[in-house]
Design an enzyme around this catalytic site. Sequence first.
Site, short mmCIF file in Angstrom:
data_model
loop_
_atom_site.label_atom_id
_atom_site.label_comp_id
_atom_site.label_asym_id
_atom_site.label_seq_id
_atom_site.Cartn_x
_atom_site.Cartn_y
_atom_site.Cartn_z
N ARG A 27 11.80 -5.80 3.11
CA ARG A 27 12.14 -4.82 4.13
C ARG A 27 12.31 -3.43 3.54
O ARG A 27 12.32 -2.44 4.27
CB ARG A 27 13.44 -5.22 4.84
CG ARG A 27 13.30 -6.49 5.65
CD ARG A 27 14.66 -7.06 6.00
NE ARG A 27 15.39 -6.21 6.91
CZ ARG A 27 15.41 -6.35 8.23
NH1 ARG A 27 14.72 -7.31 8.79
NH2 ARG A 27 16.12 -5.55 8.98
N TRP A 73 19.34 0.34 2.34
CA TRP A 73 18.33 1.40 2.38
C TRP A 73 19.11 2.63 2.79
O TRP A 73 19.55 2.74 3.94
CB TRP A 73 17.25 1.04 3.39
CG TRP A 73 16.05 1.93 3.41
CD1 TRP A 73 14.95 1.85 2.58
CD2 TRP A 73 15.78 3.00 4.32
NE1 TRP A 73 14.05 2.82 2.92
CE2 TRP A 73 14.52 3.53 3.97
CE3 TRP A 73 16.49 3.58 5.38
CZ2 TRP A 73 13.95 4.61 4.66
CZ3 TRP A 73 15.92 4.65 6.06
CH2 TRP A 73 14.65 5.14 5.69
N LYS A 477 -3.06 3.45 5.18
CA LYS A 477 -2.90 2.33 4.24
C LYS A 477 -2.93 2.84 2.80
O LYS A 477 -2.11 2.46 1.99
CB LYS A 477 -4.03 1.33 4.50
CG LYS A 477 -3.68 -0.09 4.35
CD LYS A 477 -3.06 -0.74 5.56
CE LYS A 477 -1.80 -0.11 6.05
NZ LYS A 477 -1.31 -0.59 7.29
N GLU A 480 0.27 5.03 1.91
CA GLU A 480 1.58 4.41 1.77
C GLU A 480 1.73 3.57 0.51
O GLU A 480 2.83 3.46 -0.02
CB GLU A 480 1.97 3.61 3.02
CG GLU A 480 1.09 2.43 3.35
CD GLU A 480 1.61 1.66 4.56
OE1 GLU A 480 0.79 1.12 5.29
OE2 GLU A 480 2.82 1.61 4.77
N HIS A 496 -14.62 22.17 11.90
CA HIS A 496 -13.72 23.13 12.55
C HIS A 496 -12.57 23.54 11.63
O HIS A 496 -11.53 24.00 12.11
CB HIS A 496 -13.21 22.55 13.87
CG HIS A 496 -14.31 22.27 14.84
ND1 HIS A 496 -15.03 23.28 15.45
CD2 HIS A 496 -14.87 21.11 15.25
CE1 HIS A 496 -15.96 22.75 16.23
NE2 HIS A 496 -15.89 21.43 16.12
#
Length: 603
Positions: A27, A73, A477, A480, A496
């Site tokens: 986590r 955390w 992906k 990170e 542009h």
Amino acid sequence: MCGIVGYVGSRPALPVLLGGLRRLEYRGYDSAGVAVVNHRLEVLKTAGRVERLARMADPSRLTGELGIGHTRWATHGAVSDRNAHPHVDCTGRLAVVHNGIIDNHAELRRELEARGHRFVSDTDTEVVAHLLEELDQGDLVAALREATRRLRGSWALAVVSARQPGVLAVARQDSPLVIGLGDGQQVVGSDVTAVLDLTRRVLYLRDGEVACLTAEGVTVWDADGRRVERAPTEVPWEANAVELGPYEHFMAKEIFEQPQAVRQALAGRVEPGSGRVDLRETGLDPATFQSFQRYVIVACGTAWHAGLVGRHLLQRATGRPVSVEIASEFRYGDPLVDSSTLTVAISQSGETADTLAAVREARRRGSPVLAIVNVEGSSLAREADWVLYTRAGPEVAVASTKAYLTQVVALHLLAAWAAPRGEDTGLSLLQLPSRIEATLGLDPVVQEVARELAGSEHLFYIGRGLDYAVALEAALKIKEISYIHAEAYAAGELKHGTLALIEPGRWVVALATQRSLSAKTAGNVAEVSARGARVVMVGPGTSPARSELEPLADRYLPLPEAPEPLLPMLAVVPMQLLAYHAARARGCDVDRPRNLAKSVTVE
Ligand code: F6R
């Protein structure tokens, strides 16, 4: 985000707590700690990894069959031993672990300090320990219930006290908590992975509830103090579903599990002979689904990228406007949703605070909610009017892979079911698992490409239509987990402004799976090549498309032959592998990228 584990029973608590904390490592966290009760309370905590905590733990000191553990955390207060959980009261008899944020902590702290309590940490959580110290008259659960009446914010709390060595008290408000029911032992965790080693029979605690766990059983009360009777549910996941097996990282395992995950997502939903899609299990029916005037998809991160694919599919299927909103922004735009709008919320965990907040706002405005979610029993699954489970199985790596693919499959199913156009979609979806297997065969060549571009500091991903949605996911992906700065652009948008950033040697990854758009994307590839960029292209494996596109690229990644609507789902696979191998080549911690958490339960 933070992880909680707690145990009460007949075996030593410490190994159970450490095992649970290891399960929760995915986590994302920065410190860890445990508190174990024998006749007295013993606390051990440290900044750093669970392994460090385990090495420090002396089982002869931390004895007892009751305990709590935590991975923190950081939100309030720096990463330090002092700020790690558990937090104790002034007497050192009572310990608390907490996930969430106590919004009125500053006010409570002032009051408690004025009454003589000594604080040792900078956390919001410590107020709970001191509040309980005042309220505990020998009944920890009653004290916890009273304490939660004074708190504002979000919490999953687990509390133990040396005064009641057989009682584990827990409470929940807007932060997940699941109780695992064993034989002569109970366990609690912030998600089911923490309890799976002991049991698959679980009770999901709901907002406002408080529970008392003893070796003999579990009693739950609602916010008004009434007893709650709720039948336990059986978690459909095996404990070994969260084991690494032969893989070095969970991300690799989950990428290679995708054929099976998609098989599960399709099982029983597509009739093999006719290709007819049936989603009656959701409780919705196609007529009701079609009756809405608008559809709003809300999600975060990777799930939002799945939503972008969903917009194309649902708009085509319903002929009505579909918008895709970043869930954390949804409330600020005075969203135009009411009872004629269907809100579709997409989430792997079903616990993402931003997505839940968007869903609550939509409901407040009268919009019914369909959840596309992976975790059964999650908050989103409970709060939605209808649920379509993605059935990806547990996803442990922070970088989402199989959850994304099954979300996109769910959206394809939804579109095909809402507006069946022959049987094409259903039948082609049935081919998807074998085509993903074939796509995984690109792994060795993707690994070579990853080595070539792993030294880059900047990467660009381009695509049009569905390929643009895949480009966004591919860029996220690689950012990170490899920390390479990557930007995704709609291929036509480069000229542009962004073209200014293209210089000799810059790598550009082009996605060109859609026949009707590939000539235009090829033009954009020519523009970057003309400025010295090196190009990796993902495109069809068969000619004529391949023979037109391949010469334009320095490296070409050919997808297996498949119906065109499947190709974007296949294209994401080499992009996941590219991120994985680039991260490894750069020596990054693939499964635990810095600063990130798997289940983002704060806004
Ligand atoms: C990226 C990733 C995140 C999540 C996002 C939403 O790989 O996993 O962007 O997609 O935090 O999480 P869920 O799907 O649990 O709502």
